[in-house]
Each structure stands twice: as structure tokens, then as C-alpha cells.
Design a protein around this motif. Structure first.
Motif, PDB file in Angstrom:
ATOM      1  N   ASP A  80       0.848  -1.187   0.000  1.00 22.59           N
ATOM      2  CA  ASP A  80       0.000   0.000   0.000  1.00 22.59           C
ATOM      3  C   ASP A  80       0.886   1.240   0.000  1.00 22.59           C
ATOM      4  OD1 ASP A  80      -2.197   1.569   0.019  1.00 22.59           O
ATOM      5  OD2 ASP A  80      -2.905   1.001   2.007  1.00 22.59           O
ATOM      6  N   SER A  81       0.391   2.311  -0.587  1.00 25.97           N
ATOM      7  CA  SER A  81       1.236   3.483  -0.840  1.00 25.97           C
ATOM      8  C   SER A  81       1.452   4.370   0.373  1.00 25.97           C
ATOM      9  CB  SER A  81       0.604   4.331  -1.943  1.00 25.97           C
ATOM     10  OG  SER A  81      -0.630   4.878  -1.487  1.00 25.97           O
ATOM     11  N   GLY A  82       0.488   4.399   1.290  1.00 27.32           N
ATOM     12  CA  GLY A  82       0.561   5.304   2.426  1.00 27.32           C
ATOM     13  C   GLY A  82      -0.528   6.360   2.429  1.00 27.32           C
ATOM     14  N   GLY A  83      -1.372   6.372   1.393  1.00 28.99           N
ATOM     15  CA  GLY A  83      -2.437   7.368   1.330  1.00 28.99           C
ATOM     16  C   GLY A  83      -3.425   7.252   2.478  1.00 28.99           C
ATOM     17  N   PHE A  84      -3.786   6.026   2.843  1.00 28.49           N
ATOM     18  CA  PHE A  84      -4.736   5.854   3.942  1.00 28.49           C
ATOM     19  C   PHE A  84      -4.134   6.312   5.260  1.00 28.49           C
ATOM     20  CE2 PHE A  84      -6.528   3.423   7.469  1.00 28.49           C
ATOM     21  CZ  PHE A  84      -7.863   3.771   7.350  1.00 28.49           C
ATOM     22  N   GLN A  85      -2.833   6.081   5.446  1.00 30.79           N
ATOM     23  CA  GLN A  85      -2.191   6.498   6.690  1.00 30.79           C
ATOM     24  C   GLN A  85      -2.173   8.021   6.805  1.00 30.79           C
ATOM     25  OE1 GLN A  85      -1.179   3.777   4.878  1.00 30.79           O
ATOM     26  NE2 GLN A  85      -2.116   2.589   6.518  1.00 30.79           N
ATOM     27  N   ALA A  86      -2.026   8.698   5.673  1.00 31.86           N
ATOM     28  CA  ALA A  86      -2.095  10.158   5.703  1.00 31.86           C
ATOM     29  C   ALA A  86      -3.467  10.612   6.188  1.00 31.86           C
ATOM     30  CB  ALA A  86      -1.810  10.725   4.315  1.00 31.86           C
ATOM     31  N   TYR A  87      -4.506   9.901   5.732  1.00 28.82           N
ATOM     32  CA  TYR A  87      -5.863  10.223   6.185  1.00 28.82           C
ATOM     33  C   TYR A  87      -6.022   9.943   7.676  1.00 28.82           C
ATOM     34  CZ  TYR A  87     -10.645   8.918   7.407  1.00 28.82           C
ATOM     35  OH  TYR A  87     -11.831   8.762   8.065  1.00 28.82           O
TER      36      TYR A  87
END
Length: 291
Positions: A80-87
Motif C-alpha cells: 500500500d502506498s501510504g495514502g490511507f495512513q495520511a488520512y
């Protein structure tokens, strides 16, 4: 929906669909080793670029020969790229970092330096890790966030996907795939609960061209129920020949519902977390999904 893919050919093996991928966030599914996972019939794992770049660190992963060698896992890995963690981290607690058109800057508490993640860097890291499925960086939102926030998310997600596509193609053209076989590149469809934005995002991503697509954004409503209507609508926007990943969906009842809607991939930390807390799923006919 007919003509859905039943197999996904990947550098480290063929994945049968539908498939649930346990979250091995930092390279391991907690309390389990690779032999345990194989015994359970697990065929692929999800790991997280955002967390791996912090612990154990990108240089360590690469020095150990990539994720497969580091983890002793010879089967497919999606990163996973990390976009959800940014959210989940930054949107909820802005003092931990910032999101901009350039990318994500994260300042974890107690860290000696900030971490920067751009669309280009996340592709570079995932390819260097030897991932079978590389995910474009996206700007994740909650389905009930304001429309203006959803519009910004779609604009940024599409722009980041274009940059990810360019970087992915550049690296493969210059160096070739790390394992000798080409990994897949997945883009994520954002838009929250706004159908026009979901359609716009899907159409623009399809025009760029990707191997697979994910349903982006928080997949549950405020009562914890699956957003079935918007999941179904988003699946209809993507041609059936492309596999779709219901990102973050992991409750068995929701996996069954997602499969009915045409999704083929799922991931979540929920099942293994529940198991560690001695919870057992018992599904009975007529039981509402999620209970």
C-alpha cells in the motif's frame, strides 16, 4: 457483473480471486510466521510503504534483499502506498504533518526528522522492495467529508496517479522489473459518497491506464456499516476485466458482500486483531452483515 477475473498473474505466483490479504504492515502478520500463513491457506500479503520507510527503514529492507527475502515469504506481496495512513494520522491530527500537491510530510512524535512521501518516491520504494502490486499514492477521505474536500481529493489523486504512472514506466524502462517479471500498478478511485466525483475520478484514471483499481476512502459509514451503494456504483465504473480491491474491507460478511458486488481483493488488520483478542467469527444465516 460477469467476466470478472478469477486469477491474477503476479511475479511471485498466481493469486486466485477473490482473495483476502492479511495486513503485514511492518513485514509480519503479528504472532504468525510464514509457515503459519501458508498452513492457513494465505496466498498473498499486504505491507505498507508508509510504515516500512520508518521501521525497519528502506535501506534495511533493500539490504536484506527486498520484502520477500526479509520476511521469508515467497508468495505475492502488495504494498500500500501510504495514502490511507495520511488520512488516518494527518487529517485527524494536522500537527503530525501536512498534505500538499507535492506529497505527504509526516512528523511522528519522538522522531528526529520528518518523512516525505511523494508519488514518485512511493513508486521507487515499492519497486525497490520487490512488490508484486504497486499502489499509486492517493488522497484518502471519509465518505461524509465536505464536497470541497472530496473535489480536492479527486484532483490530487488523479494528479498523483499520473506522476506515479510516469515514474513506474521510467524505472521499468531504465532498470527492468526487480524480479524479472513486471509487477502490476494499481490506481485508487476516490470521490467519497459523491457519485459525480467517483465517476470523474474513475474516467480520468482509466484514461491514464492502470492494471488494477482500488476503492478508495473510508469504506464504512458512521455506524460501521459497509457503504454498499457507493461500492457497487464504483465497481460499475471500472470495466469487469480489471480486478478491483476493496481497500480496508476485512469483516467476513463484508468480504462476501463485496464479492457479490464484483470486487476481487480485500485487506484489513481486523481478522488477525480479533483473533489476538480471542474473538471468534460465527456467521449464521439471516445475521445482518457486520454483526
Amino acid at each position: 457483473m460477469t467476466d470478472l477475473p478469477h486469477l491474477l498473474e503476479l511475479p511471485h505466483g498466481t493469486l486466485r480471486l477473490p482473495a483476502f490479504l492479511p495486513d503485514a504492515t511492518l513485514g509480519v502478520v503479528r504472532t504468525l510466521d510464514s509457515a503459519d500463513l501458508e498452513t492457513c491457506g494465505v496466498e498473498a500479503l499486504v505491507m505498507n510503504t508508509f510504515h516500512l520507510m520508518q521501521r525497519p527503514g528502506s535501506s534495511t529492507v533493500q539490504a536484506l534483499g527486498g520484502l520477500h527475502a526479509m520476511c521469508g515469504w515467497p508468495h505475492p506481496i502488495m504494498t500500500d502506498s501510504g495514502g490511507f495512513q495520511a488520512y488516518s494520522l494527518i487529517r485527524r491530527n494536522p500537527r503530525l504533518g501536512t498534505l500538499s500537491d507535492r506529497g505527504i510530510t509526516y512528523r511522528p512524535e519522538g522522531a528526529t526528522r520528518p518523512y516525505h512521501l511523494t508519488p514518485e518516491k512511493t513508486v521507487q520504494l515499492q519497486l525497490s522492495y520487490g512488490a508484486d502490486v504497486v499502489v499509486c499514492l492517493d488522497d484518502c477521505t471519509h465518505a461524509e467529508a465536505p464536497v470541497a474536500e472530496q473535489e480536492e481529493s479527486v484532483r490530487r489523486t488523479v494528479a498523483w496517479a499520473k506522476r506515479s504512472r510516469v515514474e513506474f514506466d521510467r524505472i521499468l524502462a531504465q532498470k527492468g522489473p526487480p524480479s524479472g517479471k513486471r509487477p502490476l500498478l494499481m490506481a485508487v478511485v476516490q470521490g467519497g459518497g459523491v457519485r459525480d466525483l467517483r465517476r470523474r475520478c474513475a474516467e480520468e484514471l482509466l484514461a491514464i491506464g492502470f492494471d488494477a483499481f482500488g476503492f478508495g476512502g473510508w469504506p464504512l459509514d458512521t455506524q460501521g456499516r459497509l457503504l454498499t451503494d457507493i461500492l457497487a456504483y464504483t465497481r460499475e465504473l471500472i470495466p469487469a476485466r480489471f480486478v478491483m480491491h476493496a481497500l480496508g474491507v476485512g469483516h467476513p460478511a463484508y468480504v462476501a458482500e463485496g464479492t457479490r458486488l464484483g470486487y476481487g481483493l480485500y485487506d484489513s488488520a481486523l481478522p488477525t486483531r480479533d483473533a489476538r483478542h480471542a474473538r471468534l467469527y460465527v456467521l449464521r444465516a439471516g445475521t445482518p452483515a457486520g454483526q
